[in-house]
Design an enzyme around this catalytic site. Structure first.
Site, PDB file in Angstrom:
ATOM      1  CB  CYS A 168      22.002  28.178  -7.933  1.00  0.00           C
ATOM      2  SG  CYS A 168      20.712  28.411  -6.670  1.00  0.00           S
ATOM      3  CG  HIS A 228      -2.014   0.924   1.229  1.00  0.00           C
ATOM      4  ND1 HIS A 228      -3.330   0.535   1.385  1.00  0.00           N
ATOM      5  CD2 HIS A 228      -2.038   2.270   1.075  1.00  0.00           C
ATOM      6  CE1 HIS A 228      -4.103   1.605   1.349  1.00  0.00           C
ATOM      7  NE2 HIS A 228      -3.339   2.673   1.142  1.00  0.00           N
ATOM      8  CG  HIS A 245       4.246   3.076   2.991  1.00  0.00           C
ATOM      9  ND1 HIS A 245       4.116   1.928   2.231  1.00  0.00           N
ATOM     10  CD2 HIS A 245       5.384   2.917   3.715  1.00  0.00           C
ATOM     11  CE1 HIS A 245       5.128   1.103   2.495  1.00  0.00           C
ATOM     12  NE2 HIS A 245       5.918   1.687   3.382  1.00  0.00           N
ATOM     13  CB  CYS A 293      23.532  27.867  -4.265  1.00  0.00           C
ATOM     14  SG  CYS A 293      22.713  26.262  -4.337  1.00  0.00           S
ATOM     15  CD  GLN A 301       9.462   3.443   5.832  1.00  0.00           C
ATOM     16  OE1 GLN A 301       9.866   3.163   6.957  1.00  0.00           O
ATOM     17  NE2 GLN A 301       9.747   2.719   4.772  1.00  0.00           N
ATOM     18  CG  HIS A 351      19.254  29.298  -2.851  1.00  0.00           C
ATOM     19  ND1 HIS A 351      20.129  28.262  -3.057  1.00  0.00           N
ATOM     20  CD2 HIS A 351      19.367  29.629  -1.540  1.00  0.00           C
ATOM     21  CE1 HIS A 351      20.760  27.983  -1.928  1.00  0.00           C
ATOM     22  NE2 HIS A 351      20.317  28.805  -0.989  1.00  0.00           N
TER      23      HIS A 351
END
Lengths: 334, 334
Positions: free
Chosen positions: A198, A163, A165, A195, A167, A239
């Site tokens: 980026c 099923h 899901h 960055c 976590q 960013h």
């Protein structure tokens, strides 16, 4: 109680979480529920999970009743336990601490047969919203240094229930791989004052060969050095270091691209088992200038073996240019 | 030609070795030969492998003929290729080099149905001898910085052929995981002027809870922080950094304990798939004082999933104390 133990030679922690009563040969057996079997995540079986932490209930039903479209519950078999202190101790030359942490399950939809990528875009967005809510809440607990969100889909990718899901695990230490990633991003920033993510986005958009798709705020690329065939990363084009601070509009864009990329992988790779991991900042905000949250999707089409275990290298039989080419060409909205 | 590509953020190399003509869904299909199928490693099929590099031929037969008990051949589908220069180049912010290296297969016995641990102890010793010979030979090539020896047994552990074999890969760079291990051992030595592995052996022998077995020169232990259920390490009790320099007597002791530990794992874990990796010094000898060769055996009873991919942590449901207890109690010589 589970234990966190550190290898004395390399900086590697393991969680020893004994499942008592299991015989050695039992570990090899598949544990995925068949569709005919009982599923604790299905509608009507709410009493078979621990008490819910968060839910979306369009019909206004009460907690732990039926009628939900999304549910977050504690993991019934947690890798880490929420109660207690960390208690770091030595054993001769070795180090260990109590396995304190939170381990939660995000049940993304109520229908057993429907995978995340088959849910309406709005439900994918609500799943991302649930991630945000749980991260914001768990950041308040001073014991936790990192909150990891991930998904295992399919038995070969480690899913023990069919099923759909995801976590969430809150950890008392920042994991080694997260530290390495933060360090790499910090070094780039110190040198260039930009960055690195980026910069990667700019280079990939200019090059184009590894771009899978883009929408207004997000881009999906096969990374230059992918560990796995058809590995695909989803990054915001703006960013942002902290996923949990992003706006509702941003989540809508992320849901749009996540659903489409997963659908492309599903079609191209014949419903592959896959993992995805949300790479997010730590609980502290000092990484805001140089870290950039993203989602790494890893289809499980190859097996890790002795070479990977001995080197840390991965052997990948599909170049990212070829993978992106195939994924780009795949139409998911006919 | 395969390419070695480096992730721009973390220090992670991948080998892009394209297998052309394979469709995406093909990667998911099992590729292990059935016993009924054709096996290029069986007696009489010598012409189906590349020309042999080394062989043991008790009956004095000629190269690439039948009548051998052990054969080393180049891998027909190598992850790295032996011809060419390394040619490091940049692609914008990215780095790559040619995938230069050797990739060899050690066919440990001529009988298709017999696993390494079922071979006579003498044949296991000859396998270790073959590892030594190939390491010594490949160390002469100045392009290579590290020589990795490993074994994949069983499909879930990444074996693509059923017939018992190990592999050797010579690499133009020292892999990240090897560097981390050498660094950890060096730090301990700088601080204590002792080998960390010698210290571990002393602590384990004093404690006893994680010792699986010992013979005159070797010890088998479940490590304090094992990644996998029933993970077991084999170490020489004497200090030795370079496996390839050890004596014939040492190899006999190593073969004795390797065979027995693999037989114990086979009985206890119901013929598990497994990997083992020889952790050896680099081609350079500067690590002699602080590194200590050993073999790490990793039964494949659990699946790596999103948690491991996101953190580098492993979750292990069996403590090493419990694993060693069970392995110690298992009798392989009734």
């Amino acid at each position: 109680m589970p234990e966190l133990r550190k290898d004395p030679i390399v900086d590697r922690w393991v969680i020893i979480a004994q499942e008592r009563g299991k015989r050695p040969a039992d570990f090899a057996s598949p544990t995925v529920n068949s569709q005919a079997g009982f599923c604790p995540f299905c509608l009507g079986n709410e009493s078979k999970t621990p008490q819910e932490i968060l839910a979306l209930r369009p019909n206004g039903s009460g907690p732990n009743e039926s009628g939900w479209s999304l549910r977050v519950v504690p993991n019934k078999y947690p890798a880490l336990t929420i109660e207690g202190g960390i208690d770091r101790v030595g054993e001769g030359m070795y180090d260990k601490m109590n396995g304190i942490g939170a381990h939660e399950v995000i049940i993304e939809g109520s229908c057993h047969e429907v995978a995340l990528e088959e849910l309406p875009e709005r439900a994918v967005q609500e799943t991302l919203w649930a991630f945000q809510q749980r991260i914001i809440d768990l950041k308040r607990d001073p014991r936790f240094r990192y909150i990891l969100v991930f998904k295992n889909h399919g038995e070969a990718a480690g899913a023990t229930l069919e099923h759909t899901h995801s976590q969430l695990v809150a950890l008392p230490i920042v994991p080694e791989l997260v530290l390495e990633e933060l360090d790499g991003a910090r070094r780039h920033y110190e040198y260039k004052e930009r960055c690195i993510y980026c910069d990667i986005i700019a280079q990939e958009r200019g090059d184009g060969r590894r771009v899978v798709m883009e929408n207004h705020d997000f881009i999906a690329v096969c990374p230059y050095a992918p560990r796995f065939p058809f590995e695909t990363w989803i990054l915001p084009k703006y960013h942002s270091a902290h996923f949990e601070h992003d706006s509702t509009e941003a989540l809508a864009g992320a849901a749009n691209i996540l659903k489409d990329v997963l659908l492309k992988l599903r079609m191209v790779c014949n419903q592959p088992p896959y993992n995805f991991v949300l790479h997010n900042s730590t609980v502290q905000s000092k990484h805001s200038a140089y870290f950039h949250w993203h989602i790494e999707i890893m289809p499980k089409l190859t097996k890790l073996a002795g070479f990977e275990a001995g080197t840390g290298f991965h052997i990948n039989p599909v170049s990212p240019e070829e993978a992106a080419d195939i994924l780009r060409a795949c139409t998911v909205h006919p």
